[in-house]
Each structure stands twice: as structure tokens, then as C-alpha cells.
Design a protein around this motif. Sequence first.
Motif, PDB file in Angstrom:
ATOM      1  N   ALA A 106       0.839  -1.210   0.000  1.00  0.00           N
ATOM      2  CA  ALA A 106       0.000   0.000   0.000  1.00  0.00           C
ATOM      3  C   ALA A 106       0.869   1.253   0.000  1.00  0.00           C
ATOM      4  N   ALA A 107       1.950   1.235   0.778  1.00  0.00           N
ATOM      5  CA  ALA A 107       2.860   2.379   0.797  1.00  0.00           C
ATOM      6  C   ALA A 107       3.540   2.553  -0.550  1.00  0.00           C
ATOM      7  N   TRP A 108       3.876   1.437  -1.200  1.00  0.00           N
ATOM      8  CA  TRP A 108       4.500   1.507  -2.523  1.00  0.00           C
ATOM      9  C   TRP A 108       3.533   2.123  -3.540  1.00  0.00           C
ATOM     10  N   ILE A 109       2.263   1.745  -3.488  1.00  0.00           N
ATOM     11  CA  ILE A 109       1.271   2.310  -4.401  1.00  0.00           C
ATOM     12  C   ILE A 109       1.100   3.807  -4.149  1.00  0.00           C
ATOM     13  N   VAL A 110       1.057   4.180  -2.873  1.00  0.00           N
ATOM     14  CA  VAL A 110       0.967   5.606  -2.545  1.00  0.00           C
ATOM     15  C   VAL A 110       2.184   6.351  -3.064  1.00  0.00           C
ATOM     16  N   ARG A 111       3.336   5.746  -2.927  1.00  0.00           N
ATOM     17  CA  ARG A 111       4.589   6.376  -3.401  1.00  0.00           C
ATOM     18  C   ARG A 111       4.556   6.586  -4.902  1.00  0.00           C
ATOM     19  N   LEU A 112       3.958   5.632  -5.630  1.00  0.00           N
ATOM     20  CA  LEU A 112       3.888   5.751  -7.087  1.00  0.00           C
ATOM     21  C   LEU A 112       2.855   6.774  -7.533  1.00  0.00           C
ATOM     22  N   THR A 113       1.763   6.871  -6.811  1.00  0.00           N
ATOM     23  CA  THR A 113       0.665   7.744  -7.244  1.00  0.00           C
ATOM     24  C   THR A 113       0.798   9.172  -6.729  1.00  0.00           C
ATOM     25  N   VAL A 114       1.068   9.317  -5.441  1.00  0.00           N
ATOM     26  CA  VAL A 114       1.122  10.657  -4.847  1.00  0.00           C
ATOM     27  C   VAL A 114       2.399  11.383  -5.233  1.00  0.00           C
ATOM     28  N   PHE A 115       3.500  10.662  -5.305  1.00  0.00           N
ATOM     29  CA  PHE A 115       4.790  11.296  -5.574  1.00  0.00           C
ATOM     30  C   PHE A 115       5.258  11.075  -7.011  1.00  0.00           C
ATOM     31  N   THR A 116       4.314  10.843  -7.922  1.00  0.00           N
ATOM     32  CA  THR A 116       4.672  10.664  -9.328  1.00  0.00           C
ATOM     33  C   THR A 116       5.142  11.985  -9.926  1.00  0.00           C
ATOM     34  N   PRO A 117       6.305  11.986 -10.567  1.00  0.00           N
ATOM     35  CA  PRO A 117       6.783  13.230 -11.187  1.00  0.00           C
ATOM     36  C   PRO A 117       5.807  13.716 -12.252  1.00  0.00           C
ATOM     37  N   SER A 118       5.718  15.013 -12.397  1.00  0.00           N
ATOM     38  CA  SER A 118       4.815  15.574 -13.398  1.00  0.00           C
ATOM     39  C   SER A 118       5.253  15.131 -14.786  1.00  0.00           C
ATOM     40  N   GLY A 119       4.270  14.732 -15.598  1.00  0.00           N
ATOM     41  CA  GLY A 119       4.571  14.283 -16.951  1.00  0.00           C
ATOM     42  C   GLY A 119       4.851  12.808 -17.044  1.00  0.00           C
ATOM     43  N   SER A 120       4.907  12.109 -15.929  1.00  0.00           N
ATOM     44  CA  SER A 120       5.170  10.668 -15.930  1.00  0.00           C
ATOM     45  C   SER A 120       3.954   9.936 -15.377  1.00  0.00           C
ATOM     46  N   GLY A 121       3.621   8.833 -15.997  1.00  0.00           N
ATOM     47  CA  GLY A 121       2.511   8.030 -15.529  1.00  0.00           C
ATOM     48  C   GLY A 121       2.946   7.068 -14.435  1.00  0.00           C
ATOM     49  N   VAL A 122       1.978   6.420 -13.838  1.00  0.00           N
ATOM     50  CA  VAL A 122       2.282   5.464 -12.766  1.00  0.00           C
ATOM     51  C   VAL A 122       3.099   4.302 -13.304  1.00  0.00           C
ATOM     52  N   VAL A 123       2.752   3.821 -14.493  1.00  0.00           N
ATOM     53  CA  VAL A 123       3.480   2.682 -15.071  1.00  0.00           C
ATOM     54  C   VAL A 123       4.931   3.047 -15.327  1.00  0.00           C
ATOM     55  N   ALA A 124       5.163   4.219 -15.863  1.00  0.00           N
ATOM     56  CA  ALA A 124       6.539   4.644 -16.137  1.00  0.00           C
ATOM     57  C   ALA A 124       7.313   4.844 -14.844  1.00  0.00           C
ATOM     58  N   THR A 125       6.667   5.378 -13.836  1.00  0.00           N
ATOM     59  CA  THR A 125       7.328   5.611 -12.548  1.00  0.00           C
ATOM     60  C   THR A 125       7.681   4.301 -11.854  1.00  0.00           C
ATOM     61  N   ALA A 126       6.904   3.234 -12.097  1.00  0.00           N
ATOM     62  CA  ALA A 126       7.134   1.948 -11.441  1.00  0.00           C
ATOM     63  C   ALA A 126       8.342   1.212 -11.984  1.00  0.00           C
ATOM     64  N   ALA A 127       8.916   1.689 -13.082  1.00  0.00           N
ATOM     65  CA  ALA A 127      10.078   1.017 -13.669  1.00  0.00           C
ATOM     66  C   ALA A 127      11.239   1.010 -12.689  1.00  0.00           C
ATOM     67  N   VAL A 128      11.979  -0.074 -12.703  1.00  0.00           N
ATOM     68  CA  VAL A 128      13.174  -0.217 -11.865  1.00  0.00           C
ATOM     69  C   VAL A 128      14.352  -0.508 -12.782  1.00  0.00           C
ATOM     70  N   GLY A 129      15.157   0.517 -13.031  1.00  0.00           N
ATOM     71  CA  GLY A 129      16.282   0.354 -13.936  1.00  0.00           C
ATOM     72  C   GLY A 129      15.793   0.026 -15.333  1.00  0.00           C
ATOM     73  N   ALA A 130      16.295  -1.099 -15.866  1.00  0.00           N
ATOM     74  CA  ALA A 130      15.906  -1.518 -17.210  1.00  0.00           C
ATOM     75  C   ALA A 130      14.625  -2.338 -17.217  1.00  0.00           C
ATOM     76  N   ILE A 131      14.066  -2.625 -16.051  1.00  0.00           N
ATOM     77  CA  ILE A 131      12.838  -3.420 -15.968  1.00  0.00           C
ATOM     78  C   ILE A 131      11.643  -2.496 -16.185  1.00  0.00           C
ATOM     79  N   PRO A 132      10.821  -2.785 -17.173  1.00  0.00           N
ATOM     80  CA  PRO A 132       9.672  -1.903 -17.452  1.00  0.00           C
ATOM     81  C   PRO A 132       8.702  -1.835 -16.264  1.00  0.00           C
ATOM     82  N   GLY A 133       8.039  -0.697 -16.154  1.00  0.00           N
ATOM     83  CA  GLY A 133       7.106  -0.520 -15.058  1.00  0.00           C
ATOM     84  C   GLY A 133       5.955  -1.509 -15.102  1.00  0.00           C
TER      85      GLY A 133
END
Length: 235
Positions: free
Chosen positions: A168-195
Motif C-alpha cells: 500500500a505504501a509503494w502504491i501511494v509512493r507511485l501515485t502521490v509522488f509521481t513526477p509531473s509528466g510521468s505516468g504510474v506505469v513509467a514511474t514503477a520502472a526499476v532500472g531496465a525493468i519496465p514498469g
Amino acid sequence: MSDPSENFDPESREEREVAAEAAADRSDFLSLMAHTYRGELGRTSSWRTRIDRTTNWAVVVTASLLTWTFSNESRPHYVLLIGLVMLSVFLGIETRRYRTFDVWRSRVRLLEENVFANALDPEGVEQSNWRQLLSEDLREPTIKMPSVEAVSRRLRRVYAPLFSVLIAAWIVRLTVFTPSGSGVVATAAVGAIPGALVLAIVACFYLVVLALTLRRAPRRAKGEMQSAESVDDWK
């Protein structure tokens, strides 16, 4: 020190099975059972303490990761995913300890049900072959709880809430603190691993956790604490 008797033969049946005399003497047998109970209870308490230590570490790690991750907007979200891996390791360790703890716990309950409870209120023993069961288990100790059941029990009592909090904290981190212009899927990426792949892996992991947590256990541990229907006599 005096020399042993010349007639003493440590390999004779009478000397090898010296404790067998207690089986025929009720007083000696009950005294032996009391010592056995204290020994098994000590083992149970020791392994219970080991389980609690693992649980404490899991709680401390979860709280530390949450505090560190939300202390600054620049903290990477994948630290919480590392926390899921760490909790999984703790769960594996605690599962092994819990299965070993169940060995001593089952012996303690066997003595309590068939010796001490019957001494207090002689309505009959719960298991007529309890002496044989205890004897066989002392000769060849066996783990009685399957791994899947042990994992399910520890998830229900401790780890499922911790996993849920981290996810739940990870989801909040992705949604609330998502950089402007980036979607949740793009923000969830870890290095070369797609979001999208990261989200799918976390979703599958949590579904497995829920399945194990909510599964109907095929075996209920003997003597497990349950809520009493009436507690008036104990008030």
C-alpha cells in the motif's frame, strides 16, 4: 572412588533398560512425566523466543523502510520492493522455526491433555495411545506441520499485514509522488525493468500471499487456543 562391581554389565538388558522400571511404578512414572514436561516446556519457550525475534526484526525493518522512504520525495520507490524481499526472507526463517517449535508444543499439549488434565478432573484421557505416541516421537522426532500450513499460519498472524502495508505504501509512493509528466506505469520502472512488468510481478506476488493467507488449513493444530463459548466461570 570405589571400583565398579565385577558383576556389573552395562550392556545387560537390566542395566540398559533401567528406566523401564518406572513404567510399572505409578509414582516413579508420574515423577518422570513431570520432569519430561518441564524439559519440553523449556524447549517450547526457547523456540517461541526465536520466533518472536524474527517477528520483531520484520516489524522493525518495515517501520524503518516506511520512515526512510517517505522522509523525502526523492527517495526511490523500489526500496519498498526490497523490503518485500526482506520480509519474504524473514517469513522463510520464521516458517522453519515455527515448524520446529510445533514439535515441542505438540509434546507439551499431549502431556497436558492426557496427564495433568486427567489428574485434575479424571474424566478419561483424550488419546488412549498417548504413551505410545510420545515414546515414538521421543525416539524419532518428526516435524508434524507441513511447510505450506506453517507459511499460511505465519502470514495470517504476522506477515500478511506487513506485506499489505508495504505494498500500500509503494502504491501511494507511485501515485502521490509521481513526477509531473510521468505516468504510474513509467514511474514503477526499476532500472531496465519496465514498469508494467514490475506492477505485474508485485500483483502476482500479492495474490499468492492472499491465497496462502486465506486458504482453509487441512489440519488444525491439536490444542490450539480457541475462543471459549462461555467464560463466566473465569470472570
